[in-house]
Design a protein around this motif. Structure first.
Motif, PDB file in Angstrom:
ATOM      1  N   ARG A 133       0.905  -0.991   0.170  1.00  0.00           N
ATOM      2  CA  ARG A 133      -0.031   0.081   0.040  1.00  0.00           C
ATOM      3  C   ARG A 133       0.979   0.979  -0.041  1.00  0.00           C
ATOM      4  O   ARG A 133       1.881   1.384   0.578  1.00  0.00           O
ATOM      5  CB  ARG A 133      -0.797   0.069   1.176  1.00  0.00           C
ATOM      6  CG  ARG A 133      -1.961   1.048   1.268  1.00  0.00           C
ATOM      7  CD  ARG A 133      -2.924   0.594   2.465  1.00  0.00           C
ATOM      8  NE  ARG A 133      -3.079   2.242   3.061  1.00  0.00           N
ATOM      9  CZ  ARG A 133      -3.287   2.390   4.265  1.00  0.00           C
ATOM     10  NH1 ARG A 133      -3.570   1.289   5.228  1.00  0.00           N
ATOM     11  NH2 ARG A 133      -3.198   3.526   4.761  1.00  0.00           N
ATOM     12  N   ARG A 134       0.765   2.314  -0.723  1.00  0.00           N
ATOM     13  CA  ARG A 134       1.529   3.446  -1.017  1.00  0.00           C
ATOM     14  C   ARG A 134       0.660   4.395  -0.253  1.00  0.00           C
ATOM     15  O   ARG A 134      -0.628   4.637  -0.446  1.00  0.00           O
ATOM     16  CB  ARG A 134       1.310   3.679  -2.385  1.00  0.00           C
ATOM     17  CG  ARG A 134       2.192   4.911  -2.939  1.00  0.00           C
ATOM     18  CD  ARG A 134       2.513   5.284  -4.084  1.00  0.00           C
ATOM     19  NE  ARG A 134       3.088   6.580  -4.515  1.00  0.00           N
ATOM     20  CZ  ARG A 134       2.990   7.169  -5.354  1.00  0.00           C
ATOM     21  NH1 ARG A 134       2.106   6.924  -6.299  1.00  0.00           N
ATOM     22  NH2 ARG A 134       3.830   8.260  -5.590  1.00  0.00           N
ATOM     23  N   ARG A 135       1.567   5.387   0.610  1.00  0.00           N
ATOM     24  CA  ARG A 135       1.028   6.095   1.469  1.00  0.00           C
ATOM     25  C   ARG A 135       0.796   7.407   0.536  1.00  0.00           C
ATOM     26  O   ARG A 135       1.618   7.870  -0.352  1.00  0.00           O
ATOM     27  CB  ARG A 135       1.983   6.733   2.575  1.00  0.00           C
ATOM     28  CG  ARG A 135       1.968   5.602   3.598  1.00  0.00           C
ATOM     29  CD  ARG A 135       2.808   6.081   4.524  1.00  0.00           C
ATOM     30  NE  ARG A 135       2.691   7.349   5.210  1.00  0.00           N
ATOM     31  CZ  ARG A 135       3.442   7.990   5.812  1.00  0.00           C
ATOM     32  NH1 ARG A 135       4.412   7.508   6.469  1.00  0.00           N
ATOM     33  NH2 ARG A 135       3.258   9.203   6.246  1.00  0.00           N
TER      34      ARG A 135
END
Length: 149
Positions: A100-102
């Motif tokens: 998951r990319r912030r």
């Protein structure tokens, strides 16, 4: 085929006689098919349970002149399938969380006219929650820098 004959030796032996197999004294395991159970009801029906290693694995159902075999689910196979599905789900969830990319803390940064940086349309980053002051800040009588909006 080569045969070696010894005329001075003893007479050749007759071929060994095959013995008939001995009947088994007692079966090793109980009979795998159980007794016929008559089921109550208007259509005449009968049930014949089938076991393997002392565990029920299915049954023959006799109704209306037809014979059907109904297998029972093996609890060990069901448990293994549930454990496999749970393991795959956990691995999938772990990969999804790890990949998951912030989102960035601020929006797009553009270069304005004259070389200045424009942060128009962005919101301020959220302030950190209030935490107790560390010991060194109390010793130095330091205070947090607060920006007035």
């Amino acid at each position: 085929m080569t045969a070696i004959l010894n005329p001075t030796g003893p007479a050749p032996l007759s071929p060994p006689q095959r013995r008939a197999p001995e009947p088994a004294a007692a079966p090793r395991s109980p009979v795998p098919v159980g007794p016929v159970l008559e089921l109550p009801g208007t259509p005449a029906a009968a049930l014949v349970p089938v076991t393997r290693d002392g565990r029920a694995v299915g049954a023959f159902v006799l109704t209306g002149g037809r014979v059907r075999y109904r297998a029972l689910p093996d609890p060990e196979q069901v448990l293994a399938a549930v454990a496999g599905v749970a393991a795959i789900g956990l691995v999938t969830a772990a990969v999804a969380v790890a990949s998951r990319r912030r989102p960035p803390a601020i929006g797009a940064v553009t270069m304005g006219p004259g070389g200045w940086v424009s942060l128009r349309g962005t919101r301020l980053p959220a302030l950190r929650p209030a935490r107790p002051r560390p010991w060194w800040a109390r010793v130095l009588r330091a205070h947090r820098l607060v920006v007035d909006p």
